[in-house]
Enzyme design. Structure first.
Site, mmCIF file in Angstrom:
data_model
loop_
_atom_site.group_PDB
_atom_site.id
_atom_site.type_symbol
_atom_site.label_atom_id
_atom_site.label_comp_id
_atom_site.label_asym_id
_atom_site.label_seq_id
_atom_site.Cartn_x
_atom_site.Cartn_y
_atom_site.Cartn_z
ATOM 1 N N CYS A 91 0.844 -1.195 0.000
ATOM 2 C CA CYS A 91 0.000 0.000 0.000
ATOM 3 C C CYS A 91 0.884 1.252 0.000
ATOM 4 O O CYS A 91 1.627 1.472 -0.937
ATOM 5 C CB CYS A 91 -0.997 -0.036 1.155
ATOM 6 S SG CYS A 91 -2.349 1.170 0.962
ATOM 7 N N HIS A 193 -3.781 -5.031 -0.503
ATOM 8 C CA HIS A 193 -3.407 -5.489 0.835
ATOM 9 C C HIS A 193 -3.398 -7.019 0.864
ATOM 10 O O HIS A 193 -4.455 -7.641 0.982
ATOM 11 C CB HIS A 193 -4.400 -4.963 1.877
ATOM 12 C CG HIS A 193 -4.248 -3.513 2.170
ATOM 13 N ND1 HIS A 193 -3.394 -3.039 3.138
ATOM 14 C CD2 HIS A 193 -4.837 -2.422 1.619
ATOM 15 C CE1 HIS A 193 -3.460 -1.721 3.181
ATOM 16 N NE2 HIS A 193 -4.324 -1.319 2.266
ATOM 17 N N GLU A 195 -2.605 -8.891 3.253
ATOM 18 C CA GLU A 195 -3.079 -9.342 4.566
ATOM 19 C C GLU A 195 -4.596 -9.312 4.679
ATOM 20 O O GLU A 195 -5.164 -9.894 5.606
ATOM 21 C CB GLU A 195 -2.437 -8.494 5.674
ATOM 22 C CG GLU A 195 -3.007 -7.101 5.861
ATOM 23 C CD GLU A 195 -2.507 -6.065 4.863
ATOM 24 O OE1 GLU A 195 -2.825 -4.882 5.044
ATOM 25 O OE2 GLU A 195 -1.803 -6.440 3.889
#
Length: 213
Positions: A91, A193, A195
């Site tokens: 990001c 992202h 995650e």
């Protein structure tokens, strides 16, 4: 280079990233807990086998926070640019790779990948800013070992515009093409992202942990 079973990963703690989520995703992707080093210590960065730079917030404040840690930027440059350690920016951590960002004025980035970070300006009024949610990843090359087509999670209002098309590795569509990944040599940056991208993100991180550029 060691594989994920034995390599150490420095996850940079500079007050501008969702560290816990990224750390948990790295562990879920196969990294042994004892090999994850969440750190603001430049010496630990130099000793690590791989480096991950997360980032949440504005370009300027993230760059300022990184520079505020004594010797951190020189340590990153030595580890990544000189020693060739595999690097992942996530990001805003990816956006900081640019020469400059235009969020709240013009601010200098790390300059590792030529380009600038500019506001999203979708040409479709139904595409809102920030760009938030799941979107398709389109590959500009089928030869990069880390990237696959699929769906990933995005949350951003600015986008990387690379100067050299060869560093543009993936795009997504949000009222026009938007950079999803940039990279060269041992450097990878993703706007999405991992995650938050469930199996797609975990598989991507697993490949990063095994990556030997």
């Amino acid at each position: 280079m060691k594989n994920q079973a034995s390599s150490t990963v420095a996850l940079i703690d500079y007050g501008a990233g969702n560290l816990r989520s990224v750390a948990n995703a790295l562990l879920a992707s196969g990294l042994a807990r004892e090999n994850l080093v969440v750190t603001a210590n430049p010496d630990e960065v130099l000793q690590a086998d791989r480096v991950v730079l997360p980032g949440v917030g504005a370009f300027a404040s993230c760059m300022q926070a990184l520079k505020a840690i004594p010797d951190m930027v020189p340590a990153l440059e030595k580890a990544v640019l000189e020693k060739g350690r595999p690097f992942l920016g996530i990001c805003v951590g990816m956006q900081l790779l640019a020469d400059q960002g235009e969020e709240y004025g013009v601010h200098q980035g790390l300059g590792w990948i030529k380009g600038k970070v500019t506001p999203l300006r979708p040409n479709d009024p139904s595409c809102k800013v920030p760009h938030m949610g799941w979107n398709q990843i389109g590959l500009t090359t089928d030869s990069h070992p880390l990237l696959r087509a699929g769906e990933a999670y995005f949350l951003h209002s600015y986008a990387f515009v690379p100067e050299d098309e060869s560093t543009l590795l993936a795009t997504t569509e949000h009222g026009g093409l938007v950079t999803a990944a940039v990279g060269r040599d041992n450097i990878m940056g993703v706007q999405f992202h991992p995650e938050k991208s469930q199996s797609y993100g975990l598989e991507f991180l697993s490949r990063f942990l095994d990556w030997n550029p």
